[in-house]
Design a protein around this motif. Structure first.
Motif, PDB file in Angstrom:
ATOM      1  N   TRP A  37       0.831  -1.209   0.000  1.00 36.40           N
ATOM      2  CA  TRP A  37       0.000   0.000   0.000  1.00 36.40           C
ATOM      3  C   TRP A  37       0.863   1.255   0.000  1.00 36.40           C
ATOM      4  CZ3 TRP A  37      -4.340  -1.424   4.088  1.00 36.40           C
ATOM      5  CH2 TRP A  37      -5.327  -2.162   3.429  1.00 36.40           C
ATOM      6  N   VAL A  38       1.910   1.256   0.813  1.00 37.80           N
ATOM      7  CA  VAL A  38       2.828   2.405   0.859  1.00 37.80           C
ATOM      8  C   VAL A  38       3.464   2.625  -0.513  1.00 37.80           C
ATOM      9  CG1 VAL A  38       5.025   3.222   1.800  1.00 37.80           C
ATOM     10  CG2 VAL A  38       3.305   2.242   3.330  1.00 37.80           C
ATOM     11  N   MET A  39       3.909   1.536  -1.137  1.00 45.39           N
ATOM     12  CA  MET A  39       4.544   1.638  -2.454  1.00 45.39           C
ATOM     13  C   MET A  39       3.553   2.123  -3.507  1.00 45.39           C
ATOM     14  SD  MET A  39       6.930  -1.787  -2.419  1.00 45.39           S
ATOM     15  CE  MET A  39       7.701  -1.441  -4.013  1.00 45.39           C
ATOM     16  N   PHE A  40       2.323   1.661  -3.427  1.00 46.19           N
ATOM     17  CA  PHE A  40       1.317   2.107  -4.388  1.00 46.19           C
ATOM     18  C   PHE A  40       1.065   3.610  -4.268  1.00 46.19           C
ATOM     19  CE2 PHE A  40      -3.145   3.110  -5.360  1.00 46.19           C
ATOM     20  CZ  PHE A  40      -3.170   2.769  -6.712  1.00 46.19           C
ATOM     21  N   LEU A  41       0.972   4.104  -3.038  1.00 46.57           N
ATOM     22  CA  LEU A  41       0.753   5.538  -2.836  1.00 46.57           C
ATOM     23  C   LEU A  41       1.933   6.353  -3.349  1.00 46.57           C
ATOM     24  CD1 LEU A  41      -0.899   5.556   0.709  1.00 46.57           C
ATOM     25  CD2 LEU A  41      -1.999   6.038  -1.482  1.00 46.57           C
ATOM     26  N   PHE A  45       1.707   9.008  -6.634  1.00 48.88           N
ATOM     27  CA  PHE A  45       2.133  10.406  -6.617  1.00 48.88           C
ATOM     28  C   PHE A  45       3.479  10.605  -7.318  1.00 48.88           C
ATOM     29  CE2 PHE A  45      -0.798  10.276  -2.935  1.00 48.88           C
ATOM     30  CZ  PHE A  45      -1.653  11.295  -3.318  1.00 48.88           C
ATOM     31  N   LYS A  46       3.896   9.593  -8.076  1.00 51.30           N
ATOM     32  CA  LYS A  46       5.104   9.649  -8.902  1.00 51.30           C
ATOM     33  C   LYS A  46       6.357   9.928  -8.092  1.00 51.30           C
ATOM     34  CE  LYS A  46       2.511  11.025 -13.015  1.00 51.30           C
ATOM     35  NZ  LYS A  46       2.359  11.976 -14.138  1.00 51.30           N
ATOM     36  N   ILE A  47       6.416   9.324  -6.907  1.00 49.97           N
ATOM     37  CA  ILE A  47       7.608   9.389  -6.067  1.00 49.97           C
ATOM     38  C   ILE A  47       8.386   8.090  -6.266  1.00 49.97           C
ATOM     39  CG2 ILE A  47       8.483   9.579  -3.704  1.00 49.97           C
ATOM     40  CD1 ILE A  47       5.877  11.014  -2.990  1.00 49.97           C
ATOM     41  N   SER A  48       9.688   8.206  -6.416  1.00 52.48           N
ATOM     42  CA  SER A  48      10.527   7.046  -6.703  1.00 52.48           C
ATOM     43  C   SER A  48      10.368   5.960  -5.646  1.00 52.48           C
ATOM     44  CB  SER A  48      11.997   7.473  -6.777  1.00 52.48           C
ATOM     45  OG  SER A  48      12.836   6.343  -6.908  1.00 52.48           O
ATOM     46  N   LEU A  49      10.283   4.714  -6.103  1.00 50.33           N
ATOM     47  CA  LEU A  49      10.133   3.583  -5.189  1.00 50.33           C
ATOM     48  C   LEU A  49      11.494   3.084  -4.706  1.00 50.33           C
ATOM     49  CD1 LEU A  49       7.300   1.513  -6.933  1.00 50.33           C
ATOM     50  CD2 LEU A  49       7.106   3.202  -5.100  1.00 50.33           C
ATOM     51  N   SER A  50      12.298   3.993  -4.207  1.00 52.31           N
ATOM     52  CA  SER A  50      13.590   3.606  -3.649  1.00 52.31           C
ATOM     53  C   SER A  50      13.386   3.094  -2.226  1.00 52.31           C
ATOM     54  CB  SER A  50      14.549   4.800  -3.633  1.00 52.31           C
ATOM     55  OG  SER A  50      14.073   5.804  -2.741  1.00 52.31           O
ATOM     56  N   ASP A 128      11.997   0.777 -13.230  1.00 54.62           N
ATOM     57  CA  ASP A 128      11.473   2.110 -13.537  1.00 54.62           C
ATOM     58  C   ASP A 128      11.470   3.023 -12.316  1.00 54.62           C
ATOM     59  OD1 ASP A 128      11.014   1.249 -16.116  1.00 54.62           O
ATOM     60  OD2 ASP A 128       8.891   0.802 -15.779  1.00 54.62           O
ATOM     61  N   GLY A 129      11.537   2.444 -11.135  1.00 51.54           N
ATOM     62  CA  GLY A 129      11.458   3.236  -9.917  1.00 51.54           C
ATOM     63  C   GLY A 129      10.066   3.790  -9.665  1.00 51.54           C
ATOM     64  N   GLY A 130       9.053   3.174 -10.272  1.00 53.88           N
ATOM     65  CA  GLY A 130       7.676   3.625 -10.119  1.00 53.88           C
ATOM     66  C   GLY A 130       6.731   2.678 -10.820  1.00 53.88           C
ATOM     67  N   ILE A 131       5.432   2.987 -10.772  1.00 55.81           N
ATOM     68  CA  ILE A 131       4.433   2.096 -11.355  1.00 55.81           C
ATOM     69  C   ILE A 131       3.770   2.681 -12.604  1.00 55.81           C
ATOM     70  CG2 ILE A 131       3.965   1.043  -9.122  1.00 55.81           C
ATOM     71  CD1 ILE A 131       1.408   2.686  -8.938  1.00 55.81           C
ATOM     72  N   TRP A 157       9.696  -4.784  -3.993  1.00 53.05           N
ATOM     73  CA  TRP A 157      10.303  -4.416  -2.721  1.00 53.05           C
ATOM     74  C   TRP A 157      11.522  -5.297  -2.425  1.00 53.05           C
ATOM     75  CZ3 TRP A 157      11.537  -1.293   0.901  1.00 53.05           C
ATOM     76  CH2 TRP A 157      11.834  -1.720   2.195  1.00 53.05           C
ATOM     77  N   ILE A 158      11.401  -6.593  -2.704  1.00 60.90           N
ATOM     78  CA  ILE A 158      12.538  -7.502  -2.497  1.00 60.90           C
ATOM     79  C   ILE A 158      13.685  -7.118  -3.420  1.00 60.90           C
ATOM     80  CG2 ILE A 158      13.319  -9.891  -2.748  1.00 60.90           C
ATOM     81  CD1 ILE A 158      10.555 -10.784  -1.847  1.00 60.90           C
ATOM     82  N   TYR A 159      13.386  -6.829  -4.676  1.00 60.85           N
ATOM     83  CA  TYR A 159      14.431  -6.410  -5.605  1.00 60.85           C
ATOM     84  C   TYR A 159      15.106  -5.125  -5.127  1.00 60.85           C
ATOM     85  CZ  TYR A 159      12.446  -9.727  -9.004  1.00 60.85           C
ATOM     86  OH  TYR A 159      12.014 -10.859  -9.656  1.00 60.85           O
ATOM     87  N   SER A 160      14.308  -4.205  -4.602  1.00 57.27           N
ATOM     88  CA  SER A 160      14.860  -2.934  -4.119  1.00 57.27           C
ATOM     89  C   SER A 160      15.796  -3.170  -2.938  1.00 57.27           C
ATOM     90  CB  SER A 160      13.731  -1.982  -3.711  1.00 57.27           C
ATOM     91  OG  SER A 160      12.912  -1.653  -4.818  1.00 57.27           O
ATOM     92  N   CYS A 161      15.413  -4.060  -2.046  1.00 56.09           N
ATOM     93  CA  CYS A 161      16.270  -4.362  -0.896  1.00 56.09           C
ATOM     94  C   CYS A 161      17.565  -5.036  -1.328  1.00 56.09           C
ATOM     95  CB  CYS A 161      15.524  -5.255   0.089  1.00 56.09           C
ATOM     96  SG  CYS A 161      14.140  -4.442   0.931  1.00 56.09           S
ATOM     97  N   LEU A 162      17.475  -5.897  -2.345  1.00 50.78           N
ATOM     98  CA  LEU A 162      18.662  -6.583  -2.850  1.00 50.78           C
ATOM     99  C   LEU A 162      19.516  -5.685  -3.735  1.00 50.78           C
ATOM    100  CD1 LEU A 162      17.085 -10.037  -3.844  1.00 50.78           C
ATOM    101  CD2 LEU A 162      18.480  -9.548  -1.829  1.00 50.78           C
ATOM    102  N   GLY A 163      18.880  -4.673  -4.331  1.00 46.75           N
ATOM    103  CA  GLY A 163      19.585  -3.798  -5.267  1.00 46.75           C
ATOM    104  C   GLY A 163      19.736  -4.395  -6.645  1.00 46.75           C
ATOM    105  N   LYS A 164      19.034  -5.496  -6.914  1.00 46.46           N
ATOM    106  CA  LYS A 164      19.102  -6.152  -8.220  1.00 46.46           C
ATOM    107  C   LYS A 164      17.911  -7.074  -8.386  1.00 46.46           C
ATOM    108  CE  LYS A 164      21.904 -10.016  -6.517  1.00 46.46           C
ATOM    109  NZ  LYS A 164      23.159 -10.792  -6.690  1.00 46.46           N
ATOM    110  N   VAL A 165      17.681  -7.489  -9.625  1.00 43.68           N
ATOM    111  CA  VAL A 165      16.612  -8.452  -9.896  1.00 43.68           C
ATOM    112  C   VAL A 165      17.118  -9.853  -9.596  1.00 43.68           C
ATOM    113  CG1 VAL A 165      15.170  -9.478 -11.688  1.00 43.68           C
ATOM    114  CG2 VAL A 165      15.533  -7.004 -11.649  1.00 43.68           C
TER     115      VAL A 165
END
Length: 270
Positions: A37-41, A45-50, A128-131, A157-165
């Motif tokens: 939900w946090v990531m969707f919001l 609002f076009k904020i990077s999903l870092s 893409d850092g976003g949806i 989210w898992i990919y972001s934590c790992l820093g890779k796919v």
């Protein structure tokens, strides 16, 4: 898990003294839904999903984690010493769970749907850092852009934590989901019957071929959907038995997360 604990801590109603392992299972399921939900919001609002943005956006949840409405139960709450048969049953259940994790790490994604729908979206959201870029691209219509996003965002989210796919690491969501529902089923049956019978029922659940196949051949949203739906039924049933309001709020959240996982959950919520 921290976000899940925070959600659990702010739910209305008296907090039950559940065993530690049950609270961890509940918190994981709530946390996966909460993070999505946090990531969707953020994406809306076009904020990077870092990772940093997601963690910062979760600060309101973390503040509730620090609120102690009652003393937390951190014990395993064994009412009596386990006998030999109970230990054997528990060990077999744990070995089954470890086997699920082992096979998950050894196997690729099982089907075109898992590759072209669920994991593709997770990969795209991460890269893409976003949806918005992916979901507004009409050329990606084959990926069913109208499907709910809990699973793809969790993978991202898992990919972001790992820093890779890393698809193999993302697949660990499936045996973890399954472990959580085993804990919740054990908890439910433990309220109604003996520990020995509860362990037997839990072990039986790990041997059902249809369930084992859904866990081992991970990649679809069917298993997470079924887990959230089943968790909702567990706490709805506990509410009908105990009339504890905390249970009905948990059931409602889990049913909502089932709708956020697959469209088939929408009629349940309605």
């Amino acid at each position: 898990v921290i976000i899940g604990c925070s959600i659990l801590n702010i739910l209305p109603g008296q907090i039950q003294r559940r065993p530690f392992y049950v609270n961890i299972a509940i918190s994981f399921l709530l946390g996966v839904g909460g993070v999505s939900w946090v990531m969707f919001l953020l994406g809306f609002f076009k904020i990077s999903l870092s990772v940093v943005n997601i963690i910062l956006a979760g600060i309101p949840f973390y503040s509730f984690f620090l609120i102690k409405r009652e003393k937390p139960n951190l014990s395993w709450t064994l009412n009596k010493k386990m006998d030999s048969l109970e230990i054997v049953l528990l060990v077999i259940v744990l070995l089954q769970i470890l086997l699920f994790y082992f096979i998950t790490f050894q196997s690729p994604l099982p089907s075109d749907d898992s590759i072209a729908i669920w994991f593709l979206k997770g990969k795209a959201f991460f890269l893409d850092g976003g949806i918005n870029t992916f979901l507004t691209d009409e050329l990606k219509v084959y990926s069913h852009l109208d499907y709910p996003l809990l699973l793809p965002l969790s993978i991202s989210w898992i990919y972001s934590c790992l820093g890779k796919v890393n698809e193999i690491s993302a697949k660990t969501l499936y045996p973890t989901f399954f472990t959580c529902i085993l804990i919740l089923f054990y908890y439910y049956f433990r309220q109604r019957t003996s520990r020995k019978l509860s362990l037997v029922i839990t072990l039986f659940l790990t041997t059902i071929p249809a369930i084992s196949k859904a866990v081992l051949y991970a990649g679809h949203a069917d298993l997470p959907f079924g887990i959230y739906f089943a968790a909702g039924l567990v706490f709805l049933t506990l509410y009908l038995i105990s009339k504890e309001t905390n249970n009905i709020f948990l059931a409602t959240l889990f049913f909502c997360f089932s709708a956020w996982t697959k469209n088939e959950g929408i009629p349940i919520v309605i």
